[in-house]
Design a protein around this motif. Structure first.
Motif, PDB file in Angstrom:
ATOM      1  N   LEU A 109       1.132  -1.030  -0.350  1.00 47.80           N
ATOM      2  CA  LEU A 109       0.007  -0.121   0.281  1.00 47.80           C
ATOM      3  C   LEU A 109       0.702   1.043   0.166  1.00 47.80           C
ATOM      4  N   ALA A 110       1.394   1.049   0.857  1.00 48.61           N
ATOM      5  CA  ALA A 110       3.316   2.500   0.875  1.00 48.61           C
ATOM      6  C   ALA A 110       3.524   2.529  -0.561  1.00 48.61           C
ATOM      7  N   ARG A 111       3.654   1.393  -1.072  1.00 46.27           N
ATOM      8  CA  ARG A 111       4.743   1.875  -3.138  1.00 46.27           C
ATOM      9  C   ARG A 111       3.160   2.405  -3.283  1.00 46.27           C
ATOM     10  N   LEU A 112       2.013   1.515  -3.224  1.00 48.16           N
ATOM     11  CA  LEU A 112       1.180   1.842  -4.644  1.00 48.16           C
ATOM     12  C   LEU A 112       1.050   3.716  -3.882  1.00 48.16           C
ATOM     13  N   THR A 113       0.746   3.701  -2.784  1.00 51.75           N
ATOM     14  CA  THR A 113       0.626   5.545  -2.268  1.00 51.75           C
ATOM     15  C   THR A 113       1.614   6.692  -3.201  1.00 51.75           C
ATOM     16  N   ALA A 114       2.884   6.105  -2.797  1.00 50.60           N
ATOM     17  CA  ALA A 114       3.722   6.524  -3.164  1.00 50.60           C
ATOM     18  C   ALA A 114       3.886   6.758  -4.706  1.00 50.60           C
ATOM     19  N   SER A 115       3.514   5.558  -5.605  1.00 50.49           N
ATOM     20  CA  SER A 115       3.480   5.779  -7.106  1.00 50.49           C
ATOM     21  C   SER A 115       2.291   6.331  -7.454  1.00 50.49           C
ATOM     22  N   LYS A 116       1.215   6.388  -7.007  1.00 53.17           N
ATOM     23  CA  LYS A 116       0.006   7.314  -6.980  1.00 53.17           C
ATOM     24  C   LYS A 116       0.291   8.869  -7.523  1.00 53.17           C
ATOM     25  N   GLN A 117       1.170   8.700  -6.250  1.00 55.39           N
ATOM     26  CA  GLN A 117       1.654  10.164  -5.782  1.00 55.39           C
ATOM     27  C   GLN A 117       2.517  10.690  -6.570  1.00 55.39           C
ATOM     28  N   ARG A 175       0.105  11.503 -10.037  1.00 55.72           N
ATOM     29  CA  ARG A 175      -0.379  12.829  -9.837  1.00 55.72           C
ATOM     30  C   ARG A 175       1.140  14.118  -9.980  1.00 55.72           C
ATOM     31  N   ARG A 176       1.892  13.646  -9.445  1.00 54.81           N
ATOM     32  CA  ARG A 176       2.308  14.953  -9.359  1.00 54.81           C
ATOM     33  C   ARG A 176       3.433  14.871 -10.581  1.00 54.81           C
ATOM     34  N   LEU A 177       3.375  13.658 -11.413  1.00 54.14           N
ATOM     35  CA  LEU A 177       4.159  13.550 -12.685  1.00 54.14           C
ATOM     36  C   LEU A 177       2.760  14.634 -13.833  1.00 54.14           C
ATOM     37  N   VAL A 178       1.310  14.046 -13.884  1.00 53.00           N
ATOM     38  CA  VAL A 178       0.675  14.861 -14.267  1.00 53.00           C
ATOM     39  C   VAL A 178       0.633  16.188 -14.337  1.00 53.00           C
ATOM     40  N   GLN A 179       0.420  16.707 -13.278  1.00 54.18           N
ATOM     41  CA  GLN A 179       0.049  17.829 -12.393  1.00 54.18           C
ATOM     42  C   GLN A 179       1.574  19.171 -13.430  1.00 54.18           C
ATOM     43  N   ASN A 180       2.941  18.433 -13.249  1.00 54.74           N
ATOM     44  CA  ASN A 180       4.033  18.596 -13.727  1.00 54.74           C
ATOM     45  C   ASN A 180       4.126  19.090 -14.868  1.00 54.74           C
ATOM     46  N   ALA A 181       3.829  17.849 -15.565  1.00 56.04           N
ATOM     47  CA  ALA A 181       3.791  17.582 -17.065  1.00 56.04           C
ATOM     48  C   ALA A 181       2.821  19.207 -17.839  1.00 56.04           C
ATOM     49  N   SER A 182       1.681  18.680 -17.207  1.00 58.51           N
ATOM     50  CA  SER A 182       0.613  19.757 -18.141  1.00 58.51           C
ATOM     51  C   SER A 182       1.290  21.349 -17.237  1.00 58.51           C
ATOM     52  N   HIS A 183       1.784  21.449 -16.702  1.00 58.63           N
ATOM     53  CA  HIS A 183       2.253  22.569 -16.312  1.00 58.63           C
ATOM     54  C   HIS A 183       3.434  23.212 -17.634  1.00 58.63           C
ATOM     55  N   GLU A 184       4.178  21.669 -17.461  1.00 55.41           N
ATOM     56  CA  GLU A 184       5.148  22.160 -18.450  1.00 55.41           C
ATOM     57  C   GLU A 184       5.370  22.557 -20.122  1.00 55.41           C
ATOM     58  N   LEU A 185       3.854  20.881 -20.737  1.00 58.96           N
ATOM     59  CA  LEU A 185       3.516  21.262 -21.984  1.00 58.96           C
ATOM     60  C   LEU A 185       2.652  22.715 -21.849  1.00 58.96           C
ATOM     61  N   ARG A 186       2.021  23.260 -20.898  1.00 54.52           N
ATOM     62  CA  ARG A 186       1.246  24.273 -21.617  1.00 54.52           C
ATOM     63  C   ARG A 186       2.238  25.205 -21.891  1.00 54.52           C
ATOM     64  N   GLU A 246       8.668   8.153 -21.776  1.00 54.40           N
ATOM     65  CA  GLU A 246       9.861   7.266 -20.941  1.00 54.40           C
ATOM     66  C   GLU A 246       9.727   6.689 -19.209  1.00 54.40           C
ATOM     67  N   LEU A 247       9.512   8.160 -18.425  1.00 55.50           N
ATOM     68  CA  LEU A 247       9.448   8.187 -17.477  1.00 55.50           C
ATOM     69  C   LEU A 247       8.123   7.380 -17.138  1.00 55.50           C
ATOM     70  N   ALA A 248       6.719   7.682 -17.029  1.00 57.56           N
ATOM     71  CA  ALA A 248       6.258   7.111 -16.206  1.00 57.56           C
ATOM     72  C   ALA A 248       5.871   5.452 -17.014  1.00 57.56           C
ATOM     73  N   THR A 249       6.537   4.997 -18.203  1.00 59.42           N
ATOM     74  CA  THR A 249       6.422   3.865 -18.578  1.00 59.42           C
ATOM     75  C   THR A 249       6.965   2.962 -18.107  1.00 59.42           C
ATOM     76  N   GLU A 250       8.845   3.635 -18.056  1.00 57.32           N
ATOM     77  CA  GLU A 250       9.255   2.804 -17.078  1.00 57.32           C
ATOM     78  C   GLU A 250      10.461   1.838 -18.088  1.00 57.32           C
TER      79      GLU A 250
END
Length: 507
Positions: A281-289, A292-303, A350-354
């Motif tokens: 659960l801890a790993r899944l929580t960290a992965s989900k966070q 979420r952070r990747l999507v938020q930062n990616a949306s900011h960088e893509l903008r 590459e970062l998201a799919t590893e």
């Protein structure tokens, strides 16, 4: 005459209404179903299959079955041994009594009643009676409270008429609702015989009582085993139930913040499962966070590149009114933004799919990786890139290590585009450094350069995604290494990573 009457009555016409009424009652109930409750047309209730039972019920059943098998084996062996001992003892007692009687008959002179001075003592187990020469009953030795006559057959009469002394004939027979072991001993001279009968019913009743007691004890043990199995299963499966509820909660709600219940710090399989579940659960929580952070930062960088592209595309409507120089700058901007956007998307994928994790690991010479990166980057930039490497080798993924080295090299070329000094790649004992003489980084920002989407102050006005160095860190960590960055004396920056090296051949 009156005895058969009940049986005859039961089978006669008067008894017919009994079963008939029962059947009629059943028919009546079936026939009245439409007037009462509607007949059930759905699936009938069924007994759950074994694989549908709870673990507690299965443990109780298993414990009960094991206990039943053990009780049956031990009980049958114990009963058989006890019964054999008791029956053997009774047989020996009977044989000894008959032998003594025969000896007394041989040693004594019978009187007129045929018994002589024989020692005949009746008891609860033995009954004696004397037969006349014609085989009829002469008299009996018996306890005052009992009147048991032993059965006399033709062979007994023949023994009573024998001339020989102490001839013995034994048999088993039934009389007065009792089972007997009977011996007939001739008195000789045709004067009669003495019969001795051993009652077997008390012994068999005692064995029956013993069997019932053993069955009762076995039943108590069986119930105790089932209860013990249920209690053990309840203790074990209780923790599994709580883990199951936690897993079902995560499945139904999608929330990963639930911590599995404490498993008591046990080191058994259930305790390990609880700790592994919490770690998962801890790993899944960290992965989900991270996602979420990747999507938020990616949306900011893509903008930013998307906004620039949209602006330049709107200018294309007035392309015929632009000067040739403006058109060239516009096309150059579009091409540059498209390349930046393409690189950013590629790094995000590459970062998201590893996908790099699918590359097989092997022995990699760091000198070869550095030379390939230097040659490729030198061709692209036209800059001189110097490699100073030893023969250290690591166990890793070649393409991933090339990416981990090419990213800081590309950064060095980008931030020192017109540098008079070459970019250096230094490899020593698994430590890889990329050195430049660019502007460097503020000391307070050195600790953040490997974070995703982080861009130092000098880089914010230049193209880039802020993902390159974060990928370097992830690749280094996946190879058991670490990353570092520091400002060089005399200006410039050094960025690199340390990896565990393989021992030299023959070392």
């Amino acid at each position: 005459m009156s005895g058969p009457a009940p049986n005859g009555g039961a089978a006669g016409p008067d008894a017919a209404p009994g079963p008939g009424s029962a059947a009629g009652g059943e028919s009546s109930r079936q026939g009245s179903a439409p007037h009462g409750h509607a007949p059930r047309t759905g699936r009938r209730a069924r007994w759950p299959r074994l694989d549908e039972w709870t673990l507690g019920a299965r443990f109780a059943l298993i414990f009960a079955l094991v206990a039943a098998v053990i009780i049956a084996l031990l009980g049958s062996l114990a009963y058989s041994a006890a019964a054999a001992l008791i029956r053997t003892d009774a047989q020996q007692d009977f044989d000894s009594t008959v032998e003594n009687l025969a000896r007394d008959v041989r040693n004594q002179t019978p009187n007129h009643d045929g018994s002589g001075s024989l020692r005949l003592l009746a008891s609860e187990s033995f009954t004696y009676q004397v037969l006349a020469p014609d085989g009829s009953l002469s008299f009996q030795f018996r306890p005052p409270q009992r009147l048991d006559y032993l059965p006399i057959d033709l062979v007994d009469r023949q023994v009573a008429a024998m001339d020989s002394v102490a001839s013995v004939r034994t048999r088993e027979d039934t009389s007065n609702g009792e089972n007997y072991r009977i011996a007939t001993v001739s008195l000789g001279g045709g004067t009669g015989a003495v019969q001795i009968g051993q009652r077997l019913s008390p012994m068999e009743n005692m064995l029956g009582t013993l069997a019932l007691q053993m069955l009762a004890i076995g039943g108590v043990v069986l119930v105790g085993a089932a209860c013990t199995g249920w209690l053990i299963a309840r203790r074990i499966t209780g923790r599994l139930v709580r883990l199951t509820e936690a897993a079902e909660y995560v499945t139904s709600t999608g929330r990963l913040d639930l911590v599995a219940p404490d498993q008591g710090g046990g080191k058994d399989e259930v305790g390990r499962l609880g700790r592994a579940f919490n770690a998962m659960l801890a790993r899944l929580t960290a992965s989900k966070q991270d996602q979420r952070r990747l999507v938020q930062n990616a949306s900011h960088e893509l903008r930013t590149p998307l906004t620039s592209l949209r602006t330049n595309v709107s200018v294309l409507d007035r392309l015929e009114r632009l000067s040739p120089e403006a058109r060239r700058r516009l096309i150059d901007d579009l091409q540059g933004e498209t390349r930046e956007l393409t690189d950013l998307v590629s790094e995000l994928v590459e970062l998201a799919t590893e996908t790099r994790a699918d590359e097989p690991a092997q022995e990699v010479a760091l000198r070869d990786v550095a030379e390939r990166v230097a040659a490729r980057s030198g061709r692209r930039s036209g800059r001189e890139i110097v490699v100073d490497a030893d023969d250290s080798a690591v166990f890793g993924r070649p393409q991933a290590l090339e990416r981990a080295l090419s990213n800081p090299v590309e950064n060095a070329l980008k931030f020192d585009p017109g540098g008079a000094q070459p970019v250096e790649i230094v490899v020593r004992g698994g430590r890889v450094e990329v050195r430049d003489r660019g502007p460097g980084i503020e000391p307070g920002e050195l600790a953040h350069v490997f974070e995703r989407f982080y861009r130092a102050t000098p880089a914010r006005s230049m193209p880039g995604s802020g993902l390159g160095l974060s990928m370097v860190q992830e690749i280094a960590l996946s190879h058991g290494g670490r990353v570092f960055a520091y400002n060089r004396d005399g200006g410039g920056l050094a960025i690199g990573f340390d990896l565990p090296v393989l021992p030299p051949p023959g070392g």
